[in-house]
Scaffold this active site. Structure first.
Site, PDB file in Angstrom:
ATOM      1  CG  HIS A 150      -2.126  -0.858   1.086  1.00 21.16           C
ATOM      2  ND1 HIS A 150      -2.103  -2.180   1.440  1.00 21.16           N
ATOM      3  CD2 HIS A 150      -3.385  -0.615   0.637  1.00 21.16           C
ATOM      4  CE1 HIS A 150      -3.297  -2.722   1.215  1.00 21.16           C
ATOM      5  NE2 HIS A 150      -4.097  -1.796   0.716  1.00 21.16           N
ATOM      6  CE  LYS A 154      -3.854  -0.366   4.745  1.00 16.35           C
ATOM      7  NZ  LYS A 154      -5.157   0.207   5.075  1.00 16.35           N
TER       8      LYS A 154
HETATM    9  N1  LIG Z   1     -12.798  -0.909   2.685  1.00 13.41           N
HETATM   10  C1  LIG Z   1     -12.073  -0.596   1.618  1.00 13.41           C
HETATM   11  O1  LIG Z   1     -12.271  -1.120   0.520  1.00 13.41           O
HETATM   12  C2  LIG Z   1     -11.005   0.445   1.757  1.00 13.41           C
HETATM   13  C3  LIG Z   1     -10.361   0.977   0.630  1.00 13.41           C
HETATM   14  C4  LIG Z   1      -9.438   2.005   0.817  1.00 13.41           C
HETATM   15  C5  LIG Z   1      -9.184   2.485   2.090  1.00 13.41           C
HETATM   16  N2  LIG Z   1      -9.819   1.925   3.162  1.00 13.41           N
HETATM   17  C6  LIG Z   1      -9.653   2.442   4.524  1.00 13.41           C
HETATM   18  O2  LIG Z   1     -10.414   3.635   4.609  1.00 13.41           O
HETATM   19  C7  LIG Z   1      -9.806   4.490   5.589  1.00 13.41           C
HETATM   20  C8  LIG Z   1      -9.568   5.857   4.973  1.00 13.41           C
HETATM   21  O3  LIG Z   1      -8.658   5.742   3.899  1.00 13.41           O
HETATM   22  P1  LIG Z   1      -8.235   7.018   3.015  1.00 13.41           P
HETATM   23  O4  LIG Z   1      -7.223   6.494   2.055  1.00 13.41           O
HETATM   24  O5  LIG Z   1      -9.443   7.706   2.505  1.00 13.41           O
HETATM   25  O6  LIG Z   1      -7.520   7.919   4.133  1.00 13.41           O
HETATM   26  P2  LIG Z   1      -7.340   9.502   4.178  1.00 13.41           P
HETATM   27  O7  LIG Z   1      -7.234  10.067   2.810  1.00 13.41           O
HETATM   28  O8  LIG Z   1      -6.241   9.757   5.136  1.00 13.41           O
HETATM   29  O9  LIG Z   1      -8.722  10.032   4.825  1.00 13.41           O
HETATM   30  C9  LIG Z   1      -9.031   9.887   6.193  1.00 13.41           C
HETATM   31  C10 LIG Z   1     -10.293  10.676   6.469  1.00 13.41           C
HETATM   32  O10 LIG Z   1     -10.666  10.467   7.836  1.00 13.41           O
HETATM   33  C11 LIG Z   1     -10.846  11.754   8.444  1.00 13.41           C
HETATM   34  N3  LIG Z   1     -10.524  11.677   9.873  1.00 13.41           N
HETATM   35  C12 LIG Z   1      -9.381  11.230  10.432  1.00 13.41           C
HETATM   36  N4  LIG Z   1      -9.456  11.296  11.779  1.00 13.41           N
HETATM   37  C13 LIG Z   1     -10.678  11.820  12.065  1.00 13.41           C
HETATM   38  C14 LIG Z   1     -11.353  12.135  13.279  1.00 13.41           C
HETATM   39  N5  LIG Z   1     -10.788  11.900  14.481  1.00 13.41           N
HETATM   40  N6  LIG Z   1     -12.603  12.639  13.199  1.00 13.41           N
HETATM   41  C15 LIG Z   1     -13.185  12.857  11.992  1.00 13.41           C
HETATM   42  N7  LIG Z   1     -12.600  12.580  10.806  1.00 13.41           N
HETATM   43  C16 LIG Z   1     -11.356  12.063  10.853  1.00 13.41           C
HETATM   44  C17 LIG Z   1      -9.896  12.669   7.702  1.00 13.41           C
HETATM   45  O11 LIG Z   1     -10.286  14.018   7.905  1.00 13.41           O
HETATM   46  P3  LIG Z   1      -9.263  15.255   7.671  1.00 13.41           P
HETATM   47  O12 LIG Z   1      -9.250  15.503   6.187  1.00 13.41           O
HETATM   48  O13 LIG Z   1      -9.900  16.357   8.455  1.00 13.41           O
HETATM   49  O14 LIG Z   1      -7.941  14.811   8.225  1.00 13.41           O
HETATM   50  C18 LIG Z   1     -10.134  12.185   6.268  1.00 13.41           C
HETATM   51  O15 LIG Z   1     -11.337  12.695   5.752  1.00 13.41           O
HETATM   52  C19 LIG Z   1      -8.540   3.758   6.047  1.00 13.41           C
HETATM   53  O16 LIG Z   1      -8.839   3.038   7.222  1.00 13.41           O
HETATM   54  C20 LIG Z   1      -8.244   2.802   4.905  1.00 13.41           C
HETATM   55  O17 LIG Z   1      -7.507   1.679   5.312  1.00 13.41           O
HETATM   56  C21 LIG Z   1     -10.717   0.931   3.017  1.00 13.41           C
END
Ligand SMILES: NC(=O)c1ccc[n+]([C@@H]2O[C@H](COP(=O)([O-])OP(=O)(O)OC[C@H]3O[C@@H](n4cnc5c(N)ncnc54)[C@H](OP(=O)(O)O)[C@@H]3O)[C@@H](O)[C@H]2O)c1
Length: 262
Positions: A150, A154
Protein backbone atom coordinates in the site's frame (compact mmCIF):
# COMPACT_ATOMS: atom_id res chain seq x y z
CA UNK A 1 -36.90 5.82 -5.24
CA UNK A 2 -33.34 6.97 -4.68
CA UNK A 3 -31.58 6.05 -1.43
CA UNK A 4 -30.48 9.09 0.59
CA UNK A 5 -26.75 8.70 1.31
CA UNK A 6 -24.57 10.55 3.83
CA UNK A 7 -20.76 10.32 3.62
CA UNK A 8 -18.49 10.57 6.64
CA UNK A 9 -14.86 11.82 6.36
CA UNK A 10 -15.72 13.16 2.93
CA UNK A 11 -12.44 15.10 2.74
CA UNK A 12 -10.40 11.88 2.59
CA UNK A 13 -9.09 10.04 -0.47
CA UNK A 14 -11.87 7.48 -0.20
CA UNK A 15 -14.46 10.04 0.93
CA UNK A 16 -13.95 12.00 -2.30
CA UNK A 17 -14.25 8.85 -4.41
CA UNK A 18 -17.44 7.84 -2.62
CA UNK A 19 -18.92 11.29 -3.27
CA UNK A 20 -18.22 10.86 -6.99
CA UNK A 21 -19.72 7.37 -7.09
CA UNK A 22 -22.80 8.44 -5.12
CA UNK A 23 -23.45 11.33 -7.50
CA UNK A 24 -23.22 9.10 -10.61
CA UNK A 25 -25.24 6.20 -9.14
CA UNK A 26 -28.80 6.46 -10.46
CA UNK A 27 -30.21 4.80 -7.32
CA UNK A 28 -28.48 7.14 -4.84
CA UNK A 29 -28.95 10.74 -3.74
CA UNK A 30 -26.16 12.50 -1.85
CA UNK A 31 -27.78 14.32 1.09
CA UNK A 32 -24.83 15.02 3.42
CA UNK A 33 -21.02 15.13 3.26
CA UNK A 34 -19.32 15.41 6.66
CA UNK A 35 -15.94 16.94 7.40
CA UNK A 36 -14.28 18.08 10.64
CA UNK A 37 -15.42 21.41 12.16
CA UNK A 38 -12.14 23.15 11.34
CA UNK A 39 -11.70 21.73 7.84
CA UNK A 40 -11.08 24.07 4.90
CA UNK A 41 -13.94 22.37 2.97
CA UNK A 42 -16.55 23.24 5.62
CA UNK A 43 -19.41 25.25 4.07
CA UNK A 44 -18.08 24.79 0.53
CA UNK A 45 -20.29 23.34 -2.20
CA UNK A 46 -19.80 19.60 -2.87
CA UNK A 47 -18.85 19.40 -6.56
CA UNK A 48 -21.80 20.33 -8.78
CA UNK A 49 -24.40 19.29 -6.19
CA UNK A 50 -26.63 21.66 -4.23
CA UNK A 51 -25.29 20.58 -0.82
CA UNK A 52 -22.38 21.95 1.24
CA UNK A 53 -19.80 20.15 3.37
CA UNK A 54 -21.03 20.09 6.97
CA UNK A 55 -19.79 19.04 10.41
CA UNK A 56 -23.37 18.60 11.70
CA UNK A 57 -23.47 14.80 11.75
CA UNK A 58 -26.69 14.62 13.82
CA UNK A 59 -28.78 16.53 11.28
CA UNK A 60 -27.09 14.84 8.32
CA UNK A 61 -27.79 11.34 9.63
CA UNK A 62 -31.37 12.23 10.57
CA UNK A 63 -31.96 13.18 6.90
CA UNK A 64 -30.30 10.14 5.35
CA UNK A 65 -31.16 6.45 4.89
CA UNK A 66 -27.57 5.16 5.06
CA UNK A 67 -24.10 6.49 5.90
CA UNK A 68 -20.80 5.43 4.33
CA UNK A 69 -17.61 5.74 6.39
CA UNK A 70 -13.96 5.54 5.31
CA UNK A 71 -12.06 7.30 8.10
CA UNK A 72 -10.03 6.25 11.16
CA UNK A 73 -11.26 3.97 13.98
CA UNK A 74 -11.85 6.83 16.43
CA UNK A 75 -13.94 8.76 13.88
CA UNK A 76 -15.93 5.63 12.99
CA UNK A 77 -16.85 5.00 16.63
CA UNK A 78 -17.93 8.63 17.08
CA UNK A 79 -20.11 8.30 13.99
CA UNK A 80 -21.67 5.06 15.25
CA UNK A 81 -22.65 6.68 18.56
CA UNK A 82 -24.79 9.14 16.60
CA UNK A 83 -26.00 6.56 14.04
CA UNK A 84 -27.36 4.44 16.90
CA UNK A 85 -29.41 7.44 18.09
CA UNK A 86 -30.74 8.33 14.62
CA UNK A 87 -31.10 4.61 13.68
CA UNK A 88 -29.13 5.17 10.49
CA UNK A 89 -27.71 2.09 8.71
CA UNK A 90 -23.92 2.30 8.34
CA UNK A 91 -21.42 0.84 5.88
CA UNK A 92 -17.95 0.92 7.48
CA UNK A 93 -14.97 0.69 5.12
CA UNK A 94 -12.44 1.93 7.70
CA UNK A 95 -9.70 -0.52 8.73
CA UNK A 96 -7.31 -0.88 11.65
CA UNK A 97 -9.79 -1.58 14.47
CA UNK A 98 -8.53 -3.40 17.57
CA UNK A 99 -10.51 -6.23 19.19
CA UNK A 100 -12.25 -3.93 21.65
CA UNK A 101 -13.33 -1.57 18.86
CA UNK A 102 -14.65 -4.50 16.81
CA UNK A 103 -16.69 -5.48 19.87
CA UNK A 104 -18.21 -1.97 20.00
CA UNK A 105 -19.05 -2.17 16.29
CA UNK A 106 -20.67 -5.56 16.78
CA UNK A 107 -22.78 -4.12 19.60
CA UNK A 108 -23.99 -1.28 17.35
CA UNK A 109 -25.21 -3.94 14.90
CA UNK A 110 -27.78 -5.01 17.50
CA UNK A 111 -29.50 -1.68 16.90
CA UNK A 112 -28.80 -0.74 13.27
CA UNK A 113 -27.98 -2.52 10.00
CA UNK A 114 -24.18 -2.42 9.86
CA UNK A 115 -21.90 -3.68 7.10
CA UNK A 116 -18.20 -3.92 8.00
CA UNK A 117 -15.92 -4.38 4.99
CA UNK A 118 -12.14 -4.08 5.10
CA UNK A 119 -12.40 -4.18 1.32
CA UNK A 120 -15.45 -3.16 -0.69
CA UNK A 121 -14.18 -4.11 -4.15
CA UNK A 122 -16.02 -6.87 -5.97
CA UNK A 123 -12.67 -8.28 -7.13
CA UNK A 124 -11.21 -8.74 -3.64
CA UNK A 125 -14.42 -10.32 -2.40
CA UNK A 126 -14.25 -12.80 -5.30
CA UNK A 127 -10.62 -13.51 -4.36
CA UNK A 128 -11.79 -14.44 -0.84
CA UNK A 129 -13.89 -17.23 -2.37
CA UNK A 130 -10.93 -18.42 -4.48
CA UNK A 131 -8.67 -18.41 -1.42
CA UNK A 132 -11.05 -20.55 0.59
CA UNK A 133 -11.13 -23.07 -2.24
CA UNK A 134 -7.32 -23.07 -2.62
CA UNK A 135 -6.86 -23.38 1.14
CA UNK A 136 -9.12 -26.42 1.35
CA UNK A 137 -7.02 -28.17 -1.32
CA UNK A 138 -3.54 -26.95 -0.48
CA UNK A 139 -3.55 -25.21 2.88
CA UNK A 140 -2.08 -27.90 5.09
CA UNK A 141 0.59 -28.87 2.52
CA UNK A 142 1.76 -25.37 1.61
CA UNK A 143 3.81 -22.49 2.90
CA UNK A 144 1.26 -19.68 2.70
CA UNK A 145 2.34 -16.07 2.40
CA UNK A 146 0.12 -12.98 2.08
CA UNK A 147 2.12 -10.10 0.65
CA UNK A 148 0.33 -6.76 0.71
CA UNK A 149 1.53 -3.41 -0.66
CA UNK A 150 0.00 0.00 0.00
CA UNK A 151 0.90 3.67 -0.24
CA UNK A 152 3.28 5.18 2.30
CA UNK A 153 0.47 7.14 4.05
CA UNK A 154 -1.42 4.04 5.25
CA UNK A 155 -1.46 3.85 9.05
CA UNK A 156 -2.53 0.25 9.79
CA UNK A 157 -0.56 -2.91 9.00
CA UNK A 158 -1.13 -5.61 7.92
CA UNK A 159 -4.03 -4.24 5.89
CA UNK A 160 -7.58 -5.10 6.89
CA UNK A 161 -7.89 -6.92 3.58
CA UNK A 162 -4.79 -9.05 4.25
CA UNK A 163 -6.18 -9.99 7.67
CA UNK A 164 -9.57 -10.88 6.14
CA UNK A 165 -7.78 -13.02 3.52
CA UNK A 166 -5.85 -14.78 6.28
CA UNK A 167 -9.08 -15.41 8.18
CA UNK A 168 -10.74 -16.83 5.05
CA UNK A 169 -7.80 -19.20 4.49
CA UNK A 170 -7.70 -20.31 8.13
CA UNK A 171 -11.49 -20.82 8.28
CA UNK A 172 -11.34 -23.02 5.16
CA UNK A 173 -8.58 -25.08 6.85
CA UNK A 174 -10.73 -25.44 9.99
CA UNK A 175 -8.22 -23.39 11.96
CA UNK A 176 -8.01 -20.10 13.82
CA UNK A 177 -6.12 -17.34 11.97
CA UNK A 178 -4.43 -16.12 15.16
CA UNK A 179 -2.90 -19.60 15.62
CA UNK A 180 -1.50 -19.74 12.06
CA UNK A 181 -0.35 -16.20 11.38
CA UNK A 182 3.35 -15.42 11.45
CA UNK A 183 4.63 -11.89 11.32
CA UNK A 184 8.12 -11.86 12.72
CA UNK A 185 9.04 -15.37 13.89
CA UNK A 186 10.97 -15.84 10.63
CA UNK A 187 13.57 -13.69 12.30
CA UNK A 188 13.65 -16.05 15.30
CA UNK A 189 15.93 -18.52 13.51
CA UNK A 190 13.47 -21.37 13.11
CA UNK A 191 12.23 -22.98 9.92
CA UNK A 192 8.58 -22.43 9.12
CA UNK A 193 5.90 -25.07 9.51
CA UNK A 194 3.44 -26.14 6.82
CA UNK A 195 0.15 -24.30 7.01
CA UNK A 196 1.53 -21.22 8.73
CA UNK A 197 0.28 -17.99 7.16
CA UNK A 198 3.11 -15.47 6.76
CA UNK A 199 2.13 -11.80 6.61
CA UNK A 200 4.41 -9.50 4.60
CA UNK A 201 3.87 -5.75 4.39
CA UNK A 202 5.20 -3.21 1.90
CA UNK A 203 4.54 0.54 2.31
CA UNK A 204 5.82 2.54 -0.64
CA UNK A 205 4.95 5.43 -2.93
CA UNK A 206 1.31 5.80 -3.90
CA UNK A 207 0.42 2.09 -4.38
CA UNK A 208 -3.37 1.95 -4.09
CA UNK A 209 -3.62 -1.65 -2.89
CA UNK A 210 -2.08 -4.94 -3.99
CA UNK A 211 -2.46 -8.39 -2.40
CA UNK A 212 -0.58 -11.47 -3.57
CA UNK A 213 -1.25 -14.78 -1.83
CA UNK A 214 1.29 -17.52 -2.38
CA UNK A 215 0.69 -21.23 -1.73
CA UNK A 216 4.20 -22.67 -2.03
CA UNK A 217 4.57 -26.44 -2.37
CA UNK A 218 7.97 -28.07 -2.63
CA UNK A 219 8.01 -28.22 -6.44
CA UNK A 220 5.48 -25.62 -7.54
CA UNK A 221 3.94 -22.34 -6.48
CA UNK A 222 0.37 -21.13 -6.87
CA UNK A 223 -0.20 -17.36 -6.67
CA UNK A 224 -3.54 -15.59 -6.40
CA UNK A 225 -3.26 -11.85 -6.90
CA UNK A 226 -5.40 -8.72 -6.86
CA UNK A 227 -4.33 -5.19 -7.82
CA UNK A 228 -6.53 -2.16 -7.40
CA UNK A 229 -5.84 0.03 -10.46
CA UNK A 230 -7.64 2.99 -8.86
CA UNK A 231 -9.95 3.72 -5.89
CA UNK A 232 -13.13 3.53 -8.01
CA UNK A 233 -13.38 -0.21 -7.37
CA UNK A 234 -13.72 0.39 -3.60
CA UNK A 235 -16.11 3.33 -3.94
CA UNK A 236 -18.35 1.64 -6.49
CA UNK A 237 -18.75 -1.47 -4.34
CA UNK A 238 -19.32 0.63 -1.21
CA UNK A 239 -22.13 2.71 -2.72
CA UNK A 240 -23.92 -0.32 -4.23
CA UNK A 241 -23.66 -2.26 -0.95
CA UNK A 242 -24.83 0.77 1.07
CA UNK A 243 -27.97 1.09 -1.09
CA UNK A 244 -28.62 -2.62 -0.49
CA UNK A 245 -28.03 -2.20 3.27
CA UNK A 246 -30.41 0.76 3.69
CA UNK A 247 -33.60 -1.29 4.02
CA UNK A 248 -32.18 -4.31 5.86
CA UNK A 249 -33.13 -5.12 9.46
CA UNK A 250 -30.63 -4.37 12.25
CA UNK A 251 -27.74 -6.83 12.16
CA UNK A 252 -24.12 -7.41 11.23
CA UNK A 253 -23.47 -7.81 7.50
CA UNK A 254 -20.42 -8.35 5.27
CA UNK A 255 -19.76 -7.84 1.56
CA UNK A 256 -20.32 -11.59 1.13
CA UNK A 257 -23.94 -11.11 2.31
CA UNK A 258 -24.41 -8.31 -0.22
CA UNK A 259 -22.84 -10.30 -3.08
CA UNK A 260 -24.85 -13.41 -2.25
CA UNK A 261 -28.04 -11.36 -2.63
CA UNK A 262 -27.06 -9.59 -5.89
N1 LIG B 1 -12.80 -0.91 2.69
C1 LIG B 1 -12.07 -0.60 1.62
O1 LIG B 1 -12.27 -1.12 0.52
C2 LIG B 1 -11.01 0.45 1.76
C3 LIG B 1 -10.36 0.98 0.63
C4 LIG B 1 -9.44 2.01 0.82
C5 LIG B 1 -9.18 2.48 2.09
N2 LIG B 1 -9.82 1.93 3.16
C6 LIG B 1 -9.65 2.44 4.52
O2 LIG B 1 -10.41 3.64 4.61
C7 LIG B 1 -9.81 4.49 5.59
C8 LIG B 1 -9.57 5.86 4.97
O3 LIG B 1 -8.66 5.74 3.90
P1 LIG B 1 -8.23 7.02 3.01
O4 LIG B 1 -7.22 6.49 2.05
O5 LIG B 1 -9.44 7.71 2.51
O6 LIG B 1 -7.52 7.92 4.13
P2 LIG B 1 -7.34 9.50 4.18
O7 LIG B 1 -7.23 10.07 2.81
O8 LIG B 1 -6.24 9.76 5.14
O9 LIG B 1 -8.72 10.03 4.82
C9 LIG B 1 -9.03 9.89 6.19
C10 LIG B 1 -10.29 10.68 6.47
O10 LIG B 1 -10.67 10.47 7.84
C11 LIG B 1 -10.85 11.75 8.44
N3 LIG B 1 -10.52 11.68 9.87
C12 LIG B 1 -9.38 11.23 10.43
N4 LIG B 1 -9.46 11.30 11.78
C13 LIG B 1 -10.68 11.82 12.06
C14 LIG B 1 -11.35 12.13 13.28
N5 LIG B 1 -10.79 11.90 14.48
N6 LIG B 1 -12.60 12.64 13.20
C15 LIG B 1 -13.18 12.86 11.99
N7 LIG B 1 -12.60 12.58 10.81
C16 LIG B 1 -11.36 12.06 10.85
C17 LIG B 1 -9.90 12.67 7.70
O11 LIG B 1 -10.29 14.02 7.90
P3 LIG B 1 -9.26 15.25 7.67
O12 LIG B 1 -9.25 15.50 6.19
O13 LIG B 1 -9.90 16.36 8.46
O14 LIG B 1 -7.94 14.81 8.23
C18 LIG B 1 -10.13 12.18 6.27
O15 LIG B 1 -11.34 12.70 5.75
C19 LIG B 1 -8.54 3.76 6.05
O16 LIG B 1 -8.84 3.04 7.22
C20 LIG B 1 -8.24 2.80 4.90
O17 LIG B 1 -7.51 1.68 5.31
C21 LIG B 1 -10.72 0.93 3.02
Amino acid sequence: MKTKVAINASSGKMGQQVINQTVVNKDAELVAAFCRPNHRLLGRQVGFTDISYTSDINTGLANSQVVIDFSLPEATLNLLTIARQTKTPALIGTTGFNKQQIEQITQAANEIPLLLAPNTSIGVNSVLVLLASAARMLGKKADIEIIESHHKHKLDAPSGTAIRMGEAIAEAMGENFDDLKVTDSRFEKRSREKGEIGMSVIRAGEIIGEHKIMFALDNEIINIEHKALNRHCFAEGAVSAAIWLADKPAGFYTMQDYLADN
